[in-house]
Scaffold this motif. Structure first.
Motif, PDB file in Angstrom:
ATOM      1  N   LYS A   5       0.837  -1.190   0.000  1.00 47.83           N
ATOM      2  CA  LYS A   5       0.000   0.000   0.000  1.00 47.83           C
ATOM      3  C   LYS A   5       0.880   1.251   0.000  1.00 47.83           C
ATOM      4  CE  LYS A   5      -3.933   0.311   2.044  1.00 47.83           C
ATOM      5  NZ  LYS A   5      -4.988   0.421   3.052  1.00 47.83           N
ATOM      6  N   THR A   6       0.450   2.254  -0.737  1.00 41.92           N
ATOM      7  CA  THR A   6       1.133   3.530  -0.731  1.00 41.92           C
ATOM      8  C   THR A   6       0.834   4.232   0.582  1.00 41.92           C
ATOM      9  OG1 THR A   6       0.844   3.709  -3.118  1.00 41.92           O
ATOM     10  CG2 THR A   6       1.323   5.742  -1.935  1.00 41.92           C
ATOM     11  N   LYS A   7       1.875   4.763   1.230  1.00 40.54           N
ATOM     12  CA  LYS A   7       1.673   5.501   2.470  1.00 40.54           C
ATOM     13  C   LYS A   7       1.017   6.835   2.126  1.00 40.54           C
ATOM     14  CE  LYS A   7       4.094   7.670   6.336  1.00 40.54           C
ATOM     15  NZ  LYS A   7       3.619   9.015   6.241  1.00 40.54           N
ATOM     16  N   LEU A   8      -0.114   7.076   2.754  1.00 44.61           N
ATOM     17  CA  LEU A   8      -0.804   8.333   2.539  1.00 44.61           C
ATOM     18  C   LEU A   8      -0.150   9.423   3.367  1.00 44.61           C
ATOM     19  CD1 LEU A   8      -4.535   7.172   2.576  1.00 44.61           C
ATOM     20  CD2 LEU A   8      -3.004   7.464   0.622  1.00 44.61           C
ATOM     21  N   LEU A   9       0.009  10.588   2.761  1.00 45.32           N
ATOM     22  CA  LEU A   9       0.622  11.723   3.444  1.00 45.32           C
ATOM     23  C   LEU A   9      -0.457  12.628   4.013  1.00 45.32           C
ATOM     24  CD1 LEU A   9       3.408  12.663   0.860  1.00 45.32           C
ATOM     25  CD2 LEU A   9       3.566  11.135   2.836  1.00 45.32           C
ATOM     26  N   THR A  10      -0.064  13.439   4.974  1.00 42.25           N
ATOM     27  CA  THR A  10      -0.962  14.426   5.566  1.00 42.25           C
ATOM     28  C   THR A  10      -0.549  15.821   5.096  1.00 42.25           C
ATOM     29  OG1 THR A  10       0.424  14.814   7.500  1.00 42.25           O
ATOM     30  CG2 THR A  10      -1.189  12.993   7.638  1.00 42.25           C
ATOM     31  N   ALA A  11      -1.374  16.798   5.404  1.00 47.23           N
ATOM     32  CA  ALA A  11      -1.023  18.183   5.089  1.00 47.23           C
ATOM     33  C   ALA A  11       0.268  18.584   5.799  1.00 47.23           C
ATOM     34  CB  ALA A  11      -2.168  19.114   5.464  1.00 47.23           C
ATOM     35  N   ASP A  12       0.474  18.103   7.014  1.00 51.42           N
ATOM     36  CA  ASP A  12       1.724  18.390   7.732  1.00 51.42           C
ATOM     37  C   ASP A  12       2.926  17.789   7.013  1.00 51.42           C
ATOM     38  OD1 ASP A  12       0.434  19.855   9.689  1.00 51.42           O
ATOM     39  OD2 ASP A  12       0.252  18.150  11.066  1.00 51.42           O
ATOM     40  N   ASP A  13       2.764  16.575   6.478  1.00 51.06           N
ATOM     41  CA  ASP A  13       3.845  15.957   5.693  1.00 51.06           C
ATOM     42  C   ASP A  13       4.160  16.819   4.466  1.00 51.06           C
ATOM     43  OD1 ASP A  13       3.907  13.707   7.408  1.00 51.06           O
ATOM     44  OD2 ASP A  13       2.451  12.628   6.161  1.00 51.06           O
ATOM     45  N   LEU A  14       3.129  17.342   3.844  1.00 49.18           N
ATOM     46  CA  LEU A  14       3.319  18.177   2.657  1.00 49.18           C
ATOM     47  C   LEU A  14       4.084  19.454   3.007  1.00 49.18           C
ATOM     48  CD1 LEU A  14       2.712  18.453  -0.394  1.00 49.18           C
ATOM     49  CD2 LEU A  14       0.576  19.593   0.249  1.00 49.18           C
ATOM     50  N   LEU A  15       3.747  20.070   4.140  1.00 54.36           N
ATOM     51  CA  LEU A  15       4.496  21.253   4.582  1.00 54.36           C
ATOM     52  C   LEU A  15       5.959  20.911   4.821  1.00 54.36           C
ATOM     53  CD1 LEU A  15       2.026  23.040   7.041  1.00 54.36           C
ATOM     54  CD2 LEU A  15       2.940  23.956   4.894  1.00 54.36           C
ATOM     55  N   GLU A  16       6.226  19.754   5.384  1.00 47.64           N
ATOM     56  CA  GLU A  16       7.606  19.310   5.626  1.00 47.64           C
ATOM     57  C   GLU A  16       8.347  19.142   4.295  1.00 47.64           C
ATOM     58  OE1 GLU A  16      11.080  18.214   7.528  1.00 47.64           O
ATOM     59  OE2 GLU A  16       9.279  19.102   8.413  1.00 47.64           O
ATOM     60  N   LYS A  23       7.938  20.609  -4.080  1.00 45.74           N
ATOM     61  CA  LYS A  23       6.646  21.276  -4.254  1.00 45.74           C
ATOM     62  C   LYS A  23       5.639  20.315  -4.864  1.00 45.74           C
ATOM     63  CE  LYS A  23       4.809  25.481  -6.170  1.00 45.74           C
ATOM     64  NZ  LYS A  23       4.026  26.296  -6.004  1.00 45.74           N
ATOM     65  N   GLY A  24       4.416  20.344  -4.325  1.00 44.94           N
ATOM     66  CA  GLY A  24       3.384  19.476  -4.865  1.00 44.94           C
ATOM     67  C   GLY A  24       2.060  19.668  -4.163  1.00 44.94           C
ATOM     68  N   GLU A  25       1.122  18.819  -4.508  1.00 44.84           N
ATOM     69  CA  GLU A  25      -0.215  18.835  -3.938  1.00 44.84           C
ATOM     70  C   GLU A  25      -0.527  17.442  -3.397  1.00 44.84           C
ATOM     71  OE1 GLU A  25      -2.757  21.839  -6.698  1.00 44.84           O
ATOM     72  OE2 GLU A  25      -2.240  19.947  -7.651  1.00 44.84           O
ATOM     73  N   LEU A  26      -1.527  17.376  -2.538  1.00 51.70           N
ATOM     74  CA  LEU A  26      -2.036  16.093  -2.061  1.00 51.70           C
ATOM     75  C   LEU A  26      -3.437  15.897  -2.598  1.00 51.70           C
ATOM     76  CD1 LEU A  26      -1.236  15.815   1.771  1.00 51.70           C
ATOM     77  CD2 LEU A  26      -0.087  14.694  -0.125  1.00 51.70           C
ATOM     78  N   ILE A  27      -3.684  14.723  -3.133  1.00 51.80           N
ATOM     79  CA  ILE A  27      -5.038  14.364  -3.540  1.00 51.80           C
ATOM     80  C   ILE A  27      -5.382  13.085  -2.806  1.00 51.80           C
ATOM     81  CG2 ILE A  27      -6.583  13.788  -5.450  1.00 51.80           C
ATOM     82  CD1 ILE A  27      -4.680  15.445  -7.257  1.00 51.80           C
ATOM     83  N   ARG A  28      -6.241  13.263  -1.782  1.00 52.77           N
ATOM     84  CA  ARG A  28      -6.616  12.149  -0.898  1.00 52.77           C
ATOM     85  C   ARG A  28      -5.394  11.412  -0.369  1.00 52.77           C
ATOM     86  NH1 ARG A  28     -12.618  10.341  -2.540  1.00 52.77           N
ATOM     87  NH2 ARG A  28     -13.390  12.446  -2.334  1.00 52.77           N
ATOM     88  N   GLY A  29      -4.424  12.202   0.098  1.00 53.69           N
ATOM     89  CA  GLY A  29      -3.236  11.648   0.732  1.00 53.69           C
ATOM     90  C   GLY A  29      -2.112  11.252  -0.196  1.00 53.69           C
ATOM     91  N   VAL A  30      -2.351  11.274  -1.494  1.00 52.50           N
ATOM     92  CA  VAL A  30      -1.337  10.868  -2.466  1.00 52.50           C
ATOM     93  C   VAL A  30      -0.632  12.129  -2.992  1.00 52.50           C
ATOM     94  CG1 VAL A  30      -0.894   9.702  -4.658  1.00 52.50           C
ATOM     95  CG2 VAL A  30      -2.648   8.810  -3.098  1.00 52.50           C
ATOM     96  N   PHE A  31       0.690  12.120  -2.906  1.00 49.34           N
ATOM     97  CA  PHE A  31       1.497  13.262  -3.331  1.00 49.34           C
ATOM     98  C   PHE A  31       1.586  13.329  -4.848  1.00 49.34           C
ATOM     99  CE2 PHE A  31       5.638  15.091  -4.493  1.00 49.34           C
ATOM    100  CZ  PHE A  31       5.495  16.345  -3.928  1.00 49.34           C
ATOM    101  N   HIS A  32       1.393  14.542  -5.382  1.00 46.24           N
ATOM    102  CA  HIS A  32       1.553  14.815  -6.817  1.00 46.24           C
ATOM    103  C   HIS A  32       2.483  16.009  -6.936  1.00 46.24           C
ATOM    104  CE1 HIS A  32      -1.771  12.174  -8.152  1.00 46.24           C
ATOM    105  NE2 HIS A  32      -2.240  12.446  -6.942  1.00 46.24           N
ATOM    106  N   ARG A  33       3.664  15.775  -7.477  1.00 45.94           N
ATOM    107  CA  ARG A  33       4.657  16.839  -7.629  1.00 45.94           C
ATOM    108  C   ARG A  33       4.161  17.866  -8.644  1.00 45.94           C
ATOM    109  NH1 ARG A  33      10.340  17.180  -6.672  1.00 45.94           N
ATOM    110  NH2 ARG A  33      10.281  15.022  -5.957  1.00 45.94           N
ATOM    111  N   THR A  34       4.423  19.133  -8.351  1.00 47.36           N
ATOM    112  CA  THR A  34       4.157  20.200  -9.310  1.00 47.36           C
ATOM    113  C   THR A  34       5.499  20.773  -9.742  1.00 47.36           C
ATOM    114  OG1 THR A  34       3.864  21.809  -7.521  1.00 47.36           O
ATOM    115  CG2 THR A  34       1.866  20.793  -8.415  1.00 47.36           C
ATOM    116  N   VAL A  35       5.557  21.206 -10.979  1.00 50.66           N
ATOM    117  CA  VAL A  35       6.811  21.723 -11.521  1.00 50.66           C
ATOM    118  C   VAL A  35       6.566  23.087 -12.155  1.00 50.66           C
ATOM    119  CG1 VAL A  35       7.777  19.436 -11.922  1.00 50.66           C
ATOM    120  CG2 VAL A  35       6.447  20.517 -13.721  1.00 50.66           C
TER     121      VAL A  35
END
Length: 184
Positions: A5-16, A23-35
């Motif tokens: 299973k993919t580890k789901l990230l939190t908003a706090d993880d994204l800030l870290e 840089k990226g976004e979270l969609i239901r815990g899944v990280f998507h890099r933005t460029v």
């Protein structure tokens, strides 16, 4: 066969991650890099930001922000998206409230600027996603053909050309912007 299973990230993880330059976004815990995209994209984004910011600040209607702010749309699993430009009214988030993390208030207006690699379907899906979370108006700018698509909940999409004028309607009373002004 077991699958990991993919580890789901939190908003706090994204800030870290952001603090480490990722840089990226979270969609239901899944990280998507933005460029980064290109200069034209950035130029259009800042033009929208300046026009909206000048109107909103002068009238003390709320706040205008860019993609670095991020908006938390869902929790557990977390969804954090980055509009190119957003507007949150003072009613949804009083001006004296500071946001030390992501905004938890859903913006009333979102501007997305299509990147060269974006398809019309992809930006349409993103606009519809914003509407599904309570955004009232989404403007999608297409620098390639110098048009802006206007999305409103329960209404057909309207495509504006350089000869047209964007209107803030009840979301931004008195705000108008000639489409030709947003494209360099």
């Amino acid at each position: 066969m077991a699958t990991e299973k993919t580890k789901l990230l939190t908003a706090d993880d994204l800030l870290e991650l952001y603090s480490k330059g990722v840089k990226g976004e979270l969609i239901r815990g899944v990280f998507h890099r933005t460029v980064p995209t290109n200069g034209d994209h950035g130029d259009v984004v800042i033009r929208f930001g300046m026009w909206l910011g000048n109107h909103v600040i002068a009238s003390k209607l709320g706040r205008v922000f860019g993609s670095d702010a991020g908006v938390r749309l869902e929790r557990d699993p977390d969804t954090v998206r980055e509009p190119d430009v957003g507007f949150i009214s003072a009613e949804r988030m009083p001006l004296d409230v500071r946001a030390s993390g992501y905004f938890d208030a859903v913006p009333e207006l979102v501007v997305e600027v299509a990147s060269p690699s974006d398809t019309r379907v992809a930006v349409q899906e993103k606009a519809e996603m914003w509407l599904s979370f309570g955004v009232m108006i989404v403007w999608v700018a297409h620098p390639d053909d110098r048009t802006v698509d206007v999305y409103r909940s329960e209404e057909p999409v309207v495509r504006l050309t350089e000869d047209d004028v964007l209107d803030g309607g009840p979301v931004l009373p008195g705000f108008t912007l000639p489409v030709r002004e947003v494209f360099p």
